[in-house]
Every structure is written in structure tokens, then in C-alpha cells.
Scaffold this motif. Structure first.
Motif, PDB file in Angstrom:
ATOM      1  N   GLU A 227       0.714  -1.269   0.007  1.00  0.00           N
ATOM      2  CA  GLU A 227      -0.005   0.061   0.072  1.00  0.00           C
ATOM      3  C   GLU A 227       0.695   1.080  -0.021  1.00  0.00           C
ATOM      4  N   ALA A 228       1.965   1.252   0.710  1.00  0.00           N
ATOM      5  CA  ALA A 228       2.978   2.282   0.674  1.00  0.00           C
ATOM      6  C   ALA A 228       3.295   2.799  -0.480  1.00  0.00           C
ATOM      7  N   ASN A 229       3.696   1.543  -1.396  1.00  0.00           N
ATOM      8  CA  ASN A 229       4.303   1.984  -2.650  1.00  0.00           C
ATOM      9  C   ASN A 229       3.076   2.079  -3.760  1.00  0.00           C
ATOM     10  N   ARG A 230       2.094   1.790  -3.253  1.00  0.00           N
ATOM     11  CA  ARG A 230       0.851   1.989  -4.197  1.00  0.00           C
ATOM     12  C   ARG A 230       0.474   3.423  -4.416  1.00  0.00           C
ATOM     13  N   THR A 231       0.747   4.021  -3.088  1.00  0.00           N
ATOM     14  CA  THR A 231       0.457   5.456  -2.868  1.00  0.00           C
ATOM     15  C   THR A 231       1.587   6.295  -3.863  1.00  0.00           C
ATOM     16  N   THR A 232       2.585   5.765  -4.031  1.00  0.00           N
ATOM     17  CA  THR A 232       3.675   6.572  -4.807  1.00  0.00           C
ATOM     18  C   THR A 232       3.597   6.114  -6.462  1.00  0.00           C
ATOM     19  N   GLY A 233       2.595   5.181  -6.705  1.00  0.00           N
ATOM     20  CA  GLY A 233       2.586   4.767  -7.940  1.00  0.00           C
ATOM     21  C   GLY A 233       3.422   3.713  -8.521  1.00  0.00           C
ATOM     22  N   ARG A 234       4.131   3.061  -7.586  1.00  0.00           N
ATOM     23  CA  ARG A 234       5.339   2.010  -7.682  1.00  0.00           C
ATOM     24  C   ARG A 234       4.996   0.762  -7.819  1.00  0.00           C
TER      25      ARG A 234
ATOM     26  N   ALA B  36       2.286   3.827  18.583  1.00  0.00           N
ATOM     27  CA  ALA B  36       3.481   4.819  17.654  1.00  0.00           C
ATOM     28  C   ALA B  36       4.097   4.054  16.922  1.00  0.00           C
ATOM     29  N   LYS B  37       3.906   2.556  16.992  1.00  0.00           N
ATOM     30  CA  LYS B  37       4.669   1.618  16.217  1.00  0.00           C
ATOM     31  C   LYS B  37       4.320   1.647  14.849  1.00  0.00           C
ATOM     32  N   TYR B  38       4.334   2.685  14.144  1.00  0.00           N
ATOM     33  CA  TYR B  38       3.733   2.713  12.475  1.00  0.00           C
ATOM     34  C   TYR B  38       4.650   3.129  11.721  1.00  0.00           C
ATOM     35  N   ASP B  39       5.237   2.716  10.624  1.00  0.00           N
ATOM     36  CA  ASP B  39       6.373   3.137   9.711  1.00  0.00           C
ATOM     37  C   ASP B  39       5.545   2.924   8.435  1.00  0.00           C
ATOM     38  N   PRO B  40       5.325   4.288   8.097  1.00  0.00           N
ATOM     39  CA  PRO B  40       4.479   4.515   6.613  1.00  0.00           C
ATOM     40  C   PRO B  40       4.887   3.978   5.614  1.00  0.00           C
ATOM     41  N   GLN B  41       6.577   3.722   5.384  1.00  0.00           N
ATOM     42  CA  GLN B  41       7.348   3.634   4.260  1.00  0.00           C
ATOM     43  C   GLN B  41       7.359   1.825   4.146  1.00  0.00           C
ATOM     44  N   GLY B  42       7.171   1.467   5.187  1.00  0.00           N
ATOM     45  CA  GLY B  42       7.498  -0.148   5.398  1.00  0.00           C
ATOM     46  C   GLY B  42       8.659  -0.590   5.383  1.00  0.00           C
ATOM     47  N   LEU B  43       9.496   0.358   5.807  1.00  0.00           N
ATOM     48  CA  LEU B  43      11.074  -0.463   5.947  1.00  0.00           C
ATOM     49  C   LEU B  43      11.321  -0.877   7.231  1.00  0.00           C
ATOM     50  N   GLU B  44      10.634  -0.816   8.237  1.00  0.00           N
ATOM     51  CA  GLU B  44      10.672  -1.423   9.492  1.00  0.00           C
ATOM     52  C   GLU B  44       9.058  -2.062   9.568  1.00  0.00           C
ATOM     53  N   ASN B  45       9.078  -3.218  10.301  1.00  0.00           N
ATOM     54  CA  ASN B  45       7.859  -3.646  10.792  1.00  0.00           C
ATOM     55  C   ASN B  45       7.109  -2.556  11.518  1.00  0.00           C
ATOM     56  N   SER B  46       5.705  -2.775  11.488  1.00  0.00           N
ATOM     57  CA  SER B  46       4.598  -1.956  12.336  1.00  0.00           C
ATOM     58  C   SER B  46       3.707  -2.829  13.248  1.00  0.00           C
ATOM     59  N   ALA B  47       2.770  -2.147  14.051  1.00  0.00           N
ATOM     60  CA  ALA B  47       1.715  -2.744  14.539  1.00  0.00           C
ATOM     61  C   ALA B  47       0.748  -2.963  13.469  1.00  0.00           C
ATOM     62  N   PRO B  48      -0.073  -4.112  13.710  1.00  0.00           N
ATOM     63  CA  PRO B  48      -1.229  -4.326  12.831  1.00  0.00           C
ATOM     64  C   PRO B  48      -2.205  -3.074  13.109  1.00  0.00           C
ATOM     65  N   LEU B  49      -2.214  -2.087  12.248  1.00  0.00           N
ATOM     66  CA  LEU B  49      -2.963  -0.858  12.592  1.00  0.00           C
ATOM     67  C   LEU B  49      -4.199  -0.610  11.486  1.00  0.00           C
ATOM     68  N   ASP B  50      -5.150  -0.185  11.950  1.00  0.00           N
ATOM     69  CA  ASP B  50      -6.213   0.252  10.809  1.00  0.00           C
ATOM     70  C   ASP B  50      -5.692   1.603  10.266  1.00  0.00           C
ATOM     71  N   TYR B  51      -5.001   1.655   8.947  1.00  0.00           N
ATOM     72  CA  TYR B  51      -4.522   2.658   8.354  1.00  0.00           C
ATOM     73  C   TYR B  51      -5.453   2.967   7.202  1.00  0.00           C
ATOM     74  N   TRP B  52      -5.411   4.348   6.610  1.00  0.00           N
ATOM     75  CA  TRP B  52      -6.258   4.998   5.814  1.00  0.00           C
ATOM     76  C   TRP B  52      -5.749   4.563   4.317  1.00  0.00           C
ATOM     77  N   THR B  53      -6.831   4.212   3.599  1.00  0.00           N
ATOM     78  CA  THR B  53      -6.721   3.876   2.141  1.00  0.00           C
ATOM     79  C   THR B  53      -7.942   4.437   1.498  1.00  0.00           C
TER      80      THR B  53
ATOM     81  N   ALA C 164       5.488   5.424   0.792  1.00  0.00           N
ATOM     82  CA  ALA C 164       6.979   5.019   0.375  1.00  0.00           C
ATOM     83  C   ALA C 164       7.869   6.097   0.415  1.00  0.00           C
ATOM     84  N   SER C 165       7.304   7.447   0.105  1.00  0.00           N
ATOM     85  CA  SER C 165       8.282   8.639  -0.140  1.00  0.00           C
ATOM     86  C   SER C 165       8.304   9.258   1.031  1.00  0.00           C
TER      87      SER C 165
END
Length: 986
Positions: free
Chosen positions: A266-273, A869-886, A899-900
């Protein structure tokens, strides 16, 4: 004639049957002093289960087999039990005397003892039996929530973790806020050394009048611990042991492999990659793609967290003669934590001796030696929670994969490999307090105490190059830290008691000298020749050799006087004055005088209270006093030099020196706290309900505060006397006897504490210190940030654009409604201290069984949840299984992965962690069984009790799968424990 004889024998038989069925005994029970009837007095026939209670007029009627030999036992709450022989009487008049045992109970105060009825200050006393109800590493953990006004939290779930204790809030901003611990009359900082089984009683002095006799040392409250002493007569041997299995008390998991993959896509879908799974090779490396295709992923927390084990074995021997009394105890404590390499062993021995030389001379000694051998480790969960979960930690041959998936993150299990990591600390602490007590005249005693605490520590750390700490290094690192402390205490105490008619006087004088000396050394080297050498052969290190050492010393000289006065036992007055001189402070400011005064009125002893039947006891207390604090490091008044190597030409170097980062303050003086306390001690319905309520107000000025200086000054900080704080609140303690009948008793203890802590002034009077998050009118510890209100939604695109944001970004409140989001919109979003805390303790006994259920609550505190607060929007590190916006799933919880944009670059990202950390927990559930006396007699024992305990079993809070007691950290989670124990006495 035959008819008359027949009738005679018939009447005789009826009379005999009537006698065989029993005789009715009647009577009346009243108060011996007032003559008032006593209702619901328990009356039972000795040696039987036959019993009855008095009615509303104090009368009773009881059938007994034989009125000539029967014995009745009368018992009533708040009165002394009485045994009465019937002696053929059928109309008994019984008068019961009030039992003042609770009021006559002796309470330990500073440099003396007083009866509870004569207390003028705010003092809470806890007996040793209460301290043993909750098995714990630290005795202070056993009284959490049971002491009004005392806030106690555990710092972490690691083995031997310390306990944080504050009395009536934080007064200082940077100086120490912990209470003073007095063990057997001598200052002793390491309360965790003391085994609860060795403690006779614990008293907490809270108001200024109670703590004033300790002067500056008592500014943050005083906790007095009195250990057990020997007793004359037959020696007594006690054995106390328990074994407990500890488990993590709820731990939230990070994202699984599929959840992580979905977020990074999803992080890379946001940037179109990324558009579909065919694009996975664009955002994942080959190893990760293989793991995705084969559904290979690892939950590292499951591999790192294990069940822990805690066990304690203590033997105590008490005995002596009329002149010599000895108490000896040995203790072994062993705790394995939740992680491998987390293991504590504690060995302790105590010897208390009291020797009566003659009628006027007594000597004695209290001593303890404690040895710790502890392996610790840096918490591995930080690495385990952020490492990408794809792949497996071991290869096909079972060997650890040092860098999974060919990445740069080291395996969280690396420290557990052979010869990889060791952090071993060893502490030997010796405590000896010897005294000589002289009583040359009646009521006069002279006592000299000399206490020594010798503390020696050694900590060795070795980390190979493939460990968490050295993951990016090319060589191992070894460190050896050592230190010693010599704390000397010499105090001379005079006590004089005298009564003249209705007047009673008590005079106390104290002269004391305290000396504290500490030194330490630090050695470090890199590239140890052999891993087996660990930190022992640092001369073999090839680089990074460093050496540091330090020394600190301070002294405190004090002179104290106290006068206690009582008129008819109803009007009580206490006046205290203490003068302290501290070497830590500046010349001209070293000495300060701390006065205190307290008074009490025993209202229940007045004549006008005799005819009322509500209050069994009623006392009004009031006190005012000033206490000081010098809790800063030695030499804060002096500036120091740092070595600065430099070159003054192309080939030559020289050594220069410059002023250190902190400049000395030649005007440094005492931090002062003035406290007003008003209290009411009450007892209702013959002692069935006892309550204590206190209101206090503490003003602290001239705070010892480290102030940041402008860089143009050439130094960074200075400690100054700047700022003011205030603590005020209310404390309530209630003890009730809910049921007491026919072998069944149920007693409860309720505590409630509410403290309002606030900063009144800072360096620039009414100006906030935003950099340090210090704000006028707020507690010392707060969270200052933007207020998150949700996530910008698609329908709010235009409104978001006005603030230069877009749907999927974090939305915060524009506090001043000026259409611009900037630092002026930050507010205090939460306080780290509770609005109130309390406990509810219940003890139920039925014959040989006992049950304890204890509930503890801490309400109104906020935490900065590391998990939230364990949320990495880029996905470079693991995050908690959170309810993020799409775009397809709009939510107000977490922003859209991108991802950007890095985590630190995500606007308002820190607002995600602030959570209400209020909680209620069932702190303890214990069920015990004590063998009956007749069984014990055949076993040649005086007591044998077995019990099972569930400790910290259930926590109820808004934070899911987490115990918020210690704050929001994910490292070293708190534990729950299942215990089985045994108490034996011979």
C-alpha cells in the motif's frame, strides 16, 4: 397410696427429663464504663458450638446442659473478651471493658516511639504480616495501593526491577523525589535488600511535622523499616518459602508477514510504484519475494519471551534469655526473567543482637550482608518488533541467520548465541548498625548509633561484533565498570519522658553526622583477543581503549530538637526544629533551619462525647512545617575542566583544557518545601469502622533546577534555585470489619489518594519552558503536542488543502482557529501522573482457611504508547497491525502508508502514541490453609500454613493486551505470577 407413689415417680421422671434437656440461662450485657446495653454481643458455651447474641436491650437467653459447671465466653468487637462461670445462676449481669489495644499500639516515629492515640502527624503503619501477603522482589511492591498518598509503580518486568516510590507527588522538577528509607534507625537506600519476612513493621511519615526531625533528608517523605528482634524464652524457628511461575502480563504483537507485506504494498501503491503482485520484485528483494511466495515469516516476540521463574527460601531464628536476645535469618532469592540471559540471584544474611549489660546499660547491633549476582541484557524486543518479519531465523541446518533476508537488520536472537553477549553485575553490600543505650535515670535515655554501609559493585559487559549493540561494528567491545561506596552515619539521641499530674512531656535531642563517599572506574576496549576472555583481559584489546574514573564525597551535619506535650491525654502538641549543614551547597548557604509544629485534639475523650454511640474514637490533627532538599550531585557549586586535545601546527600537538558543559553556581542554596496538613482519625461502632482522612498543601520554592544556558555563554547548563511547585490533595484510609461471627471474619481496607501537582513558577516567572515540556499550572511530567482529531477524509479534501494537507494525512486541531497549523497549536494532551489512585483489600477467614483479594486502581494517567506509535508509513521496518487509511477504506485511526515519506517526516506522527493509561487490576488473590492446633502439636510445630497466590492476574484498561502501570514502553514487559508457598514455625 399407690396412686400417690406413682404420681411422685412420674413427676420425678419429668423433672429428670427436663434437667437432661438443659437449663435456660438469662442475662444482660452492658458497657462497663457507661452502663449502656450492648447489642449483638457473641455468647457461646465453652467447649461447644452452642451460642447466641444479645438483643436490642442487651439481653440474652441460652440453654445449657448444666448451669453448675458451664462457662460462657462473651466477645464483642471493640471490647475485651470475657469468660464467665455460670455457677448455677440463671440471671447473669455482664459488663465488658473497651479494648484500647489498637489505640495503645506503638508506632515508630523519628528517633522514638509513640502510642497511636498520641500521634499528631500523618503516619501510616503496616505490620510485617501484611507485607508478606504478596510475594515480591521488593517489599515496597507488597504495599502498592495500601498506603494513602504513596504512589508506587514497578519500573519494568526484568528480574530485580526497581520500584518507583513517591510520597504526595513530585516536588522537585529535576532533583530526586524519592523518600528517605530508615532501616533500624539508620539511612539505607537499597530497600530491595530487605526480605519482607525480616520486617517487624513499616511506618510512612508523610506530613512535615513527622518528617521534620529528619530535616533535609525527609523532604520527600520518610519510610521507616523496623526489622525483627530476638525474644526471650524458647527459640523460635520460621521457614518461609515460595516458588512462582511468571508469564508476560499481556503483550501486543507486531504485524504478521502477510500484514507487513500488505502495508508495504500500500505504501508503494500510494507513490505509483506498485500496482499488483507482479510488481513485488520492485519493492522486495529476492529473499523477501521467496518468503512471500512460500508464506515464510516469523513472530520474533514468541521466540524471545519465555516463562520466568521466581523462588525464595528464608529461615529465621529468634531466641535468647532475659538479657541477650538474638535474631538470625538467611535468605536465598532466585529469579529468571522472561528473556534468556536475564537472571538474578540474591543471597542475604541478617543478624540482630540486643544485650542488656545491667539495669542502665544496653548494647546491640543490627547487621545484614547482601550479595547479588545478576545477568542482564539489553532488551531484544525493540529489535524484534522492528525487524522485517519475512523469512525464518534459522537456516536448514538449524544455524542462526545473522542478517535475515539479506538485509541490514541483525537477528534479534543474536545475543543469545554462545560467546556472543554477557552483562554480569555483582554487588556486595554490608550494613552494620551498632548502638549503645544508657538509661541513668527514670525516663531518661541516651543512645549512640553508628551505622556503616559498604557497597562494592562490578559490572562486566562483553558484546561480540554480531550482536544487537555491535551489529554495524567490525569488532567486539568489552567494558568493566567498578565502584564502591562508604556511607557512615553517627547519631547521638537523647530522650526524656516525664509526667507531672495531668501534664506529660517528651523531649528528644539529636546530633548527627553523615558521610557519603563514592568512587568509580570505567575501562573499555575493542577487538578482544578471545571471546572467552570477555572483559577480563582488556590489555589484549586492539583498539578503542578508554579509561575513566571519578570520585564524589559529601557530608551532612545536623542538630535536632523535639518537644512533645500532652494534657490529660486529650490535648497534644509537638514542636520540632532541625538545623542541617550540607557540603553540597555554596558557602554562606550551607546551613538552614527547618521548624515544624503539630497539634491534636482527642475529641472522643471529652465529657460531652460520653453519651453518643457513633464514634468510638475521634481525633483532630493539624500540622505545619518546612523541609529542605539538597538532592543535587556534589560539586554543583564548582566549575570543572575538560581535556581538549588540539594541534597548534602541522606536526605538533598539545593538550588544552576548557570549562566543562556545566558551570558551577557559587550561590546555590536549599530547596524549601512548606506543608500544611489537617487530618481526622475516626472510629465508628466500637471499632467496626476505622477511618483516617488528611488534606495537605505543599509549596516548594527555590527549586534545584538545571537551567539551559545560551550557547554564547560557552557552557551548556547551570544548577540554580529557580521555580516553584505546589502539591495539594486528599487521602483517605478506611478499615472495616464486615463480618465477625462463628469462626467467619471478613475485613476490608480501602485507600484513596488524590493529588494535584502543578508548577507555579519557572526561571522566568510565568514563562513556560516549552523545550523541557514544563508548563505553569501543569504537573512536572506531561505530554505537550498537537491534538489529533482523526484523519483527513476524501470529502474533506478542500478543507485539508487549506492547511496544505491531503486526504489520508493526520488531522490535528487548529486551537486558535487562525487557519494555520504551527507550534502555537500545541497543548498539554495528557498528564503522566494519575488523577487519583486507590486500593481495595479484603481478608476473609473461615476456621483454618484464609482468602485475600486485593484490587488496585490508577486512574487519569496518560502514557505514550510505543505500540500505538509503532507505525512506519514507508514499510522499511515492521509496524503494529494498525487500521490505516486507504482510498477504499477510510478511517480516522492511522494515516495512509507512503513509501516516499519517512516516519520522522510524517506530519504529526508523534500524536499517534498518546493514550489514556488508566487501569484497574486484581493485584493479588491468595488462598491459604493453616493446620489446626491439635494436628500441629503432634507434629511438634506451632504453625504451618500452605498457600497459593495469583499475582497481577488481571488488568482492565483501554490499552489492549498491555499492562500500562509502567508507562508505554514495550521493553521488559510486566509479568503475572502463579505462586505456591509454605510458612512453617517451630
Amino acid at each position: 397410696m399407690k396412686k400417690l407413689l406413682l404420681m411422685y415417680w412420674l413427676l420425678l421422671g419429668v423433672a429428670g427429663m427436663a434437667f437432661a434437656q438443659g437449663q435456660v440461662i438469662k442475662g444482660r450485657v452492658s458497657d462497663a464504663a457507661t452502663g449502656e446495653p450492648l447489642v449483638m454481643v457473641n455468647i457461646h458455651l465453652k467447649g461447644t458450638t452452642t451460642g447466641v447474641q444479645t438483643d436490642a436491650t442487651g439481653a440474652f437467653s441460652l440453654t445449657v446442659p448444666d448451669a453448675r459447671t458451664g462457662v460462657l465466653i462473651f466477645s464483642y468487637l471493640g471490647y475485651q473478651a470475657q469468660t464467665q462461670n455460670i455457677n448455677g445462676s440463671n440471671n447473669l449481669i455482664v459488663k465488658l471493658e473497651k479494648d484500647n489495644k489498637q489505640l495503645d499500639e506503638v508506632v515508630v516515629v523519628g528517633y522514638g516511639e509513640v502510642k497511636k492515640r498520641d500521634l499528631t502527624g500523618a503516619v501510616v503503619s503496616v505490620k510485617g504480616e501484611e507485607l508478606k501477603k504478596i510475594p515480591s522482589t521488593n517489599v515496597m511492591e507488597s504495599v502498592q495501593g495500601k498506603l494513602p498518598g504513596v504512589d508506587i509503580t514497578k519500573s519494568s518486568g526484568a528480574s530485580g526491577a526497581k520500584v518507583n516510590v513517591t510520597v504526595r507527588g513530585n516536588r522537585s522538577i529535576r532533583a530526586d523525589n524519592g523518600p528517605l528509607y530508615i532501616v533500624d534507625g539508620v539511612q539505607y537506600e537499597n530497600i530491595q535488600d530487605i526480605n519482607p519476612n525480616d520486617i517487624q513493621s513499616m511506618e510512612v511519615l508523610k506530613d512535615a511535622s513527622s518528617t521534620a526531625i529528619y530535616g533535609s533528608r525527609g523532604a520527600n517523605g520518610v519510610i521507616i523499616v523496623t526489622t525483627k528482634k530476638g525474644a526471650g524464652g524458647k527459640p523460635r524457628v520460621t521457614v518461609n518459602t515460595y516458588v512462582g511461575l511468571s508469564q508476560v502480563a499481556g503483550y501486543p504483537y507486531m504485524s504478521t508477514g502477510p500484514q507487513y507485506v500488505a502495508q508495504k504494498r500500500e505504501a508503494n501503491r500510494t507513490t505509483g510504484r506498485w500496482k499488483s503482485e507482479a510488481d513485488d520484485p520492485l519493492i522486495f528483494n529476492a529473499s523477501e519475494v521467496n518468503a512471500i511466495q512460500n508464506n515464510l515469516w516469523t513472530n520474533y516476540a514468541d521466540l524471545l519471551i519465555h516463562d520466568g521463574l521466581q523462588q525464595d527460601y528464608q529461615v529465621g531464628v529468634s531466641g535468647g534469655s532475659d538479657k541477650t536476645k538474638v535474631y538470625l535469618s538467611l535468605d536465598y532469592f532466585d529469579e529468571k526473567g522472561l528473556f534468556k540471559l536475564d537472571h538474578l540471584k540474591r543471597y542475604a544474611a541478617r543478624l540482630n543482637i540486643d544485650q542488656l549489660i545491667n539495669d542502665y546499660l544496653k548494647v546491640g547491633m543490627q547487621s545484614q550482608i547482601t550479595y547479588y549476582n545478576q545477568d542482564t541484557r539489553r532488551d531484544p524486543l525493540n529489535q524484534g518488533n522492528k525487524i522485517i518479519p519475512l523469512g525464518l531465523p534459522y537456516d536448514n541446518e538449524g544455524k542462526l541467520v545473522t542478517f535475515p533476508n539479506g538485509g541490514t537488520m541483525i537477528n534479534p536472537l543474536a545475543d543469545e548465541q554462545p560467546n556472543a553477549y554477557q552483562n554480569n553485575g555483582r554487588v556486595t553490600r554490608t550494613f552494620v548498625n551498632a548502638y549503645v543505650e544508657l538509661t541513668p535515670l527514670k525516663g531518661l535515655s541516651l543512645r549512640s548509633n553508628f551505622g556503616v554501609t559498604l557497597d562494592n559493585t562490578r559490572t562486566g559487559i562483553y558484546a561480540a561484533k554480531n550482536t544487537i549493540d555491535r551489529a554495524t561494528a567490525s569488532a567486539s567491545r568489552s567494558q568493566l565498570n567498578s565502584g564502591s561506596r562508604r556511607f557512615l552515619s553517627w547519631e547521638n539521641v537523647l530522650n526524656y519522658q516525664r509526667s507531672i499530674g495531668d501534664h506529660s512531656f517528651g523531649v528528644t535531642g539529636v546530633a548527627s553526622l553523615l558521610s557519603d563517599q563514592r568512587d568509580s572506574s570505567f575501562l573499555q576496549g575493542e577487538g578482544q583477543l578471545l571471546p572467552s576472555q570477555l572483559y577480563y583481559a582488556l590489555q589484549n584489546s586492539v583498539s578503542g581503549i578508554a579509561i575513566r574514573s571519578s570520585y564524589m564525597a559529601s557530608k551532612l551535619i545536623s542538630f535536632t530538637g523535639r518537644l512533645n506535650y500532652s494534657y490529660k491525654g486529650k490535648y497534644l502538641l509537638s514542636v520540632t526544629g532541625r538545623s542541617d549543614g550540607s557540603s553540597k551547597l555554596a558557602p554562606g548557604n550551607k546551613w538552614a533551619f527547618f521548624p515544624a509544629v503539630a497539634g491534636a485534639w482527642r475529641i472522643s475523650d471529652e465529657a460531652f462525647m460520653r453519651d453518643q454511640h457513633i464514634f468510638s474514637d475521634l481525633k483532630l490533627r493539624a500540622s505545619y512545617g518546612i523541609a529542605g532538599n539538597d538532592a543535587v550531585p556534589p560539586y554543583a557549586t564548582a566549575s570543572y575542566l575538560n581535556k581538549i586535545p588540539f594541534s597548534y601546527d602541522d606536526t605538533n600537538s598539545a593538550m588544552g583544557y576548557g570549562i566543562g558543559s556545566q558551570v558551577g553556581n557559587r550561590f546555590l542554596k536549599w530547596e524549601l518545601s512548606s506543608t500544611t496538613d489537617v487530618g481526622l482519625d475516626m472510629s465508628f461502632f466500637n471499632g467496626r469502622i476505622n477511618a483516617t482522612v488528611d488534606y495537605y498543601d505543599t509549596h516548594t520554592k527555590d527549586l534545584l533546577l538545571q537551567r539551559t544556558l545560551p550557547t554564547s555563554s560557552g557552557v551548556s547548563t547551570v544548577i540554580q534555585n529557580i521555580g516553584k511547585t505546589r502539591n495539594r490533595g486528599i487521602e483517605l484510609g478506611i478499615n472495616t470489619v464486615n463480618v465477625s461471627v462463628n469462626g467467619l471474619s471478613w475485613t476490608s481496607n480501602i485507600t484513596f489518594s488524590k493529588n494535584k501537582e502543578e508548577i507555579v513558577a519557572l526561571a522566568d516567572a510565568n514563562t513556560n519552558d516549552v523545550a523541557n515540556s514544563w508548563f505553569i499550572g501543569q504537573p512536572v511530567k506531561v505530554f505537550f503536542d498537537y491534538e489529533k482529531t482523526g484523519i483527513w477524509q476524501t470529502k474533506e479534501a478542500d478543507a485539508a488543502a487549506r492547511y496544505k494537507y491531503k486526504p489520508g494525512d493526520i488531522k490535528v486541531r487548529d486551537q486558535d482557529n487562525n487557519g494555520v497549523l504551527n507550534s502555537a497549536d500545541r497543548i498539554v494532551v495528557g498528564k503522566q501522573v494519575p488523577a487519583w489512585s486507590g486500593g481495595f483489600n479484603n481478608d476473609i477467614r473461615f476456621r483454618s482457611f484464609d482468602l485475600n483479594v486485593y484490587v488496585f486502581a490508577r486512574i487519569g494517567q496518560w502514557i505514550n504508547s510505543e505500540y500505538a506509535a509503532k507505525y512506519d508509513p514507508q514499510g522499511l521496518e515492521n509496524s503494529a497491525p494498525l487500521d490505516y487509511w486507504t482510498p477504499e477504506h477510510e478511517t480516522n485511526a492511522y494515516p495512509r502508508p507512503n513509501a516516499s515519506v519517512s516516519k520522522d517526516g510524517t506530519p504529526f506522527i508523534k500524536t499517534l502514541g498518546y493514550k489514556d493509561g488508566s487501569f484497574v487490576k486484581i493485584r493479588n488473590i491468595s488462598l491459604g490453609y493453616t493446620l489446626p492446633a491439635d494436628v500441629l502439636k503432634t507434629m511438634h510445630m506451632s504453625n504451618l500454613r500452605v498457600y497459593v497466590t495469583g499475582k497481577n492476574l488481571f488488568t482492565f484498561s483501554k490499552v489492549k493486551d498491555y499492562d500500562p502501570e509502567r508507562g508505554g514502553d514495550l521493553s521488559n514487559p510486566l509479568t503475572k505470577m502463579y505462586v505456591a508457598g509454605l510458612n512453617v514455625e517451630f
